[in-house]
Design an enzyme around this catalytic site. Structure first.
Site, PDB file in Angstrom:
ATOM      1  N   TRP A   1      75.418  48.641  43.642  1.00  0.00           N
ATOM      2  CA  TRP A   1      74.625  47.545  43.108  1.00  0.00           C
ATOM      3  C   TRP A   1      74.673  46.380  44.091  1.00  0.00           C
ATOM      4  CZ3 TRP A   1      71.950  47.976  38.518  1.00  0.00           C
ATOM      5  CH2 TRP A   1      71.288  46.825  38.078  1.00  0.00           C
TER       6      TRP A   1
ATOM      7  N   HIS B   1      81.366  50.126  38.183  1.00  0.00           N
ATOM      8  CA  HIS B   1      80.008  50.588  37.908  1.00  0.00           C
ATOM      9  C   HIS B   1      79.449  51.345  39.115  1.00  0.00           C
ATOM     10  CE1 HIS B   1      79.877  48.245  34.164  1.00  0.00           C
ATOM     11  NE2 HIS B   1      80.714  47.483  34.833  1.00  0.00           N
TER      12      HIS B   1
ATOM     13  N   HIS C   1      78.411  56.261  35.761  1.00  0.00           N
ATOM     14  CA  HIS C   1      79.429  55.465  35.083  1.00  0.00           C
ATOM     15  C   HIS C   1      79.052  55.168  33.638  1.00  0.00           C
ATOM     16  CE1 HIS C   1      76.514  52.439  36.458  1.00  0.00           C
ATOM     17  NE2 HIS C   1      76.917  51.720  35.414  1.00  0.00           N
TER      18      HIS C   1
ATOM     19  N   ASP D   1      79.143  52.151  30.741  1.00  0.00           N
ATOM     20  CA  ASP D   1      79.286  50.723  30.448  1.00  0.00           C
ATOM     21  C   ASP D   1      80.061  50.555  29.147  1.00  0.00           C
ATOM     22  OD1 ASP D   1      77.794  49.975  32.627  1.00  0.00           O
ATOM     23  OD2 ASP D   1      76.032  49.344  31.486  1.00  0.00           O
TER      24      ASP D   1
ATOM     25  N   HIS E   1      81.242  44.725  29.114  1.00  0.00           N
ATOM     26  CA  HIS E   1      80.459  44.476  30.330  1.00  0.00           C
ATOM     27  C   HIS E   1      79.413  43.384  30.106  1.00  0.00           C
ATOM     28  CE1 HIS E   1      78.376  45.142  34.049  1.00  0.00           C
ATOM     29  NE2 HIS E   1      77.353  45.804  33.512  1.00  0.00           N
TER      30      HIS E   1
ATOM     31  N   HIS F   1      70.416  46.611  27.129  1.00  0.00           N
ATOM     32  CA  HIS F   1      71.861  46.756  26.886  1.00  0.00           C
ATOM     33  C   HIS F   1      72.219  46.232  25.493  1.00  0.00           C
ATOM     34  CE1 HIS F   1      72.379  47.329  31.283  1.00  0.00           C
ATOM     35  NE2 HIS F   1      73.578  47.797  30.993  1.00  0.00           N
TER      36      HIS F   1
ATOM     37  N   GLU G   1      75.115  55.668  32.679  1.00  0.00           N
ATOM     38  CA  GLU G   1      74.104  55.357  33.691  1.00  0.00           C
ATOM     39  C   GLU G   1      74.329  56.134  34.987  1.00  0.00           C
ATOM     40  OE1 GLU G   1      73.038  50.762  32.405  1.00  0.00           O
ATOM     41  OE2 GLU G   1      74.801  51.108  33.671  1.00  0.00           O
TER      42      GLU G   1
END
Length: 215
Positions: free
Chosen positions: A18, A48, A52, A54, A58, A159, A171
């Site tokens: 990310w 992440h 992964h 969440d 988070h 989310h 994800e």
């Protein structure tokens, strides 16, 4: 007997991460030559990284951490649904799928799996699907994109919508090599105390109608 299919991204030093987050790095701390007996490695990474889970913590400071989550949600019958015909996965798209009463839904989107490149754009997951999935008894949503929200999102509507409707999030799974259908899923997060997420080794195995034993 069907073999397990790996749907997780391999952890490599050249994998995408990310933007602005901690990249994955593995290296040897001590070699067998140095210790006389063993190689000992170390790694650094965002929680992440790659494929992964969440945790609610988070995106909600009062939410459960990864070690507090119900593991049953990450083991059991799942359905892979092909939604690649649309770059906006909304209620209209999802209602075309036969979810067959599965508690775990894995979405195969139009984004090509490429662990070494963070996508410039990716399909969007409409927040409105959360209520529909809850009505269907779904407790886990998996996606083959880095996030259920867009990379530039600050409010993380999807989310939060999934959270409000009791649906956990998986994800960055890899589904390009997977056909739509029924599978057994194992995607367990690590028990990292107080953590906001965890990389997982996600695997699936095809199920026949006779083998359906959802928990």
């Amino acid at each position: 007997m069907a073999n397990w299919i790996d749907i997780s991204q391999p952890l490599t030093n050249d994998m995408a991460h990310w933007p602005g987050d901690t990249p994955f790095r593995y290296s040897l701390t001590y070699s067998k030559v140095e210790t006389g007996s063993v190689n000992i490695g170390q790694m650094t990474a965002s929680l992440h990284t790659g494929t992964h889970v969440d945790a609610p913590f988070h995106y909600d400071s009062n939410g459960k951490t990864i070690d507090q989550l119900n593991l049953d949600r990450y083991i059991g019958e799942a359905i892979v649904v092909d939604v690649s015909q649309s770059n906006v996965i909304n209620l209209e798209v999802l209602k075309q799928a036969d979810l067959r009463g599965c508690k775990r839904v894995l979405l195969k989107t139009s984004l090509t799996n490429d662990p070494k490149r963070f996508p410039d754009t990716m399909p969007s997951i409409a927040p409105e699907i959360a209520a529909y999935l809850q009505e269907k008894g779904v407790t886990l949503l998996g996606v083959d994109i880095p996030s259920v929200d867009q990379a530039d999102s600050k409010d993380l509507e999807t989310h939060h919508a999934l959270y409000r409707h009791g649906i956990n999030i998986l994800e960055n799974i890899m589904l390009d090599h997977v056909n739509p259908g029924l599978y057994e899923l194992i995607a367990l997060p690590l028990a990292i105390q107080g953590a906001d997420g965890s990389p997982v080794r996600a695997v699936i195995k095809p199920l026949s109608e006779k083998e359906r034993t959802d928990r």
